[in-house]
Design a protein around this motif. Sequence first.
Motif, PDB file in Angstrom:
ATOM      1  N   MET A 129     116.005  -6.802  -9.771  1.00 34.03           N
ATOM      2  CA  MET A 129     116.994  -7.767 -10.029  1.00 34.03           C
ATOM      3  C   MET A 129     117.989  -8.291 -10.799  1.00 34.03           C
ATOM      4  O   MET A 129     116.166  -8.054 -12.073  1.00 34.03           O
ATOM      5  N   ARG A 147     118.103 -20.023 -16.791  1.00 30.77           N
ATOM      6  CA  ARG A 147     117.813 -19.981 -15.109  1.00 30.77           C
ATOM      7  C   ARG A 147     116.869 -21.430 -15.334  1.00 30.77           C
ATOM      8  O   ARG A 147     117.688 -22.154 -14.139  1.00 30.77           O
ATOM      9  N   ASN A 204     125.352 -23.858  -5.321  1.00 29.74           N
ATOM     10  CA  ASN A 204     125.479 -22.132  -5.719  1.00 29.74           C
ATOM     11  C   ASN A 204     126.882 -21.551  -5.965  1.00 29.74           C
ATOM     12  O   ASN A 204     126.208 -21.100  -7.485  1.00 29.74           O
ATOM     13  N   GLY A 233     123.259 -14.989  -5.413  1.00 29.20           N
ATOM     14  CA  GLY A 233     122.345 -14.084  -4.618  1.00 29.20           C
ATOM     15  C   GLY A 233     121.288 -14.437  -6.031  1.00 29.20           C
ATOM     16  O   GLY A 233     120.004 -15.587  -5.726  1.00 29.20           O
ATOM     17  N   THR A 234     121.355 -14.683  -7.395  1.00 31.78           N
ATOM     18  CA  THR A 234     120.750 -14.664  -8.332  1.00 31.78           C
ATOM     19  C   THR A 234     120.256 -16.216  -7.953  1.00 31.78           C
ATOM     20  O   THR A 234     119.286 -16.417  -8.510  1.00 31.78           O
ATOM     21  N   TRP A 246     118.023 -17.367  -5.167  1.00 26.43           N
ATOM     22  CA  TRP A 246     116.834 -16.667  -5.385  1.00 26.43           C
ATOM     23  C   TRP A 246     116.140 -17.650  -6.569  1.00 26.43           C
ATOM     24  O   TRP A 246     114.856 -17.966  -6.201  1.00 26.43           O
ATOM     25  N   TRP A 247     116.481 -18.243  -7.738  1.00 23.64           N
ATOM     26  CA  TRP A 247     115.922 -19.304  -8.344  1.00 23.64           C
ATOM     27  C   TRP A 247     115.713 -20.568  -7.738  1.00 23.64           C
ATOM     28  O   TRP A 247     114.306 -20.883  -7.790  1.00 23.64           O
ATOM     29  N   SER A 296     115.260 -20.881  -4.200  1.00 29.78           N
ATOM     30  CA  SER A 296     114.585 -20.709  -3.398  1.00 29.78           C
ATOM     31  C   SER A 296     112.918 -20.602  -4.464  1.00 29.78           C
ATOM     32  O   SER A 296     111.821 -21.531  -3.718  1.00 29.78           O
ATOM     33  N   GLU A 297     112.637 -19.923  -5.503  1.00 31.13           N
ATOM     34  CA  GLU A 297     111.479 -20.140  -5.831  1.00 31.13           C
ATOM     35  C   GLU A 297     111.460 -21.683  -6.787  1.00 31.13           C
ATOM     36  O   GLU A 297     109.880 -21.560  -6.606  1.00 31.13           O
ATOM     37  N   ARG A 310     109.825 -23.349  -4.685  1.00 28.81           N
ATOM     38  CA  ARG A 310     108.601 -22.897  -3.516  1.00 28.81           C
ATOM     39  C   ARG A 310     107.387 -23.728  -4.246  1.00 28.81           C
ATOM     40  O   ARG A 310     106.539 -24.181  -3.839  1.00 28.81           O
TER      41      ARG A 310
END
Length: 259
Positions: free
Chosen positions: A1, A9, A22, A34-35, A38-39, A41-42, A45
């Motif tokens: 990525m 970010r 998004n 997509g980036t 991902w940010w 989602s992370e 988490r």
Amino acid sequence: MEQHNPSIREEALALLRRGLSNRAVAEQLNVPRGTVGWWLSEDRRQRGVTYQRPTDCPRCTGRRFDAPAYAYLLGLYLGDGHIISKAKQHHLSIFCTASWPGLIDAAEDAMRRVMPMPNVRRRSRQGCAEVKSFTKHWTCMFPQHGPGKKHEREIALEPWQQDIVKAHPWEFIRGLIHSDGCRAVNWTTRMVNGERKRYEYPRYWFTNVSDDIRQLYTDTLDMLGIEWTHCTRHGKPYNISVARKASVALMDAHVGPKH
């Protein structure tokens, strides 16, 4: 990525926490969607946040919804609809003959009126169109969903569904006819002044293998004062006919042919 400046970010996450989508964040910061996903989602988490997809399901949220549209969609579902409910695949599908674009539009419109939030798509198949709405909550709206074919299991409306059908019986009948019925012109012969002549007359047919679904149809016809007969064709008792002139006129006024 691709690597991005940490400040980008953090700015993206700040915007996402404010409720921006998004797509909106990606376009504003010129970062791939997509980036951004991902940010997000992370970040969830790391914070121990369990994501719950937002829903406008009337049964789960108590939101008022378009009852006439639901009565119509219920008829379509009982006829030519099915629900896929798997771990990563959830959608309601209504199958419509491709030669009836008005019906395809009506099916999509009814889905959107009942639950506006889920994504709705059309998929062309040979001779038909599949109208699909993607959310697991269609099982809430159609508790008749279950394993196997509809005619192989009991189909009964819940009290809240019965109330909707009683309040909007013509929409329910229209959905059933648009899925598993038709308006056709039949003919027979009769003697007129000693001469046998051909006589044509309109008739509404409804055909469904499920005894329970046929019963729902005829019970609603009875409620509306529509005269009907049970017809066995080719040894199969799956057909309901409405042929009386006054009853056909009522059906024409409230249902009409597919288009």
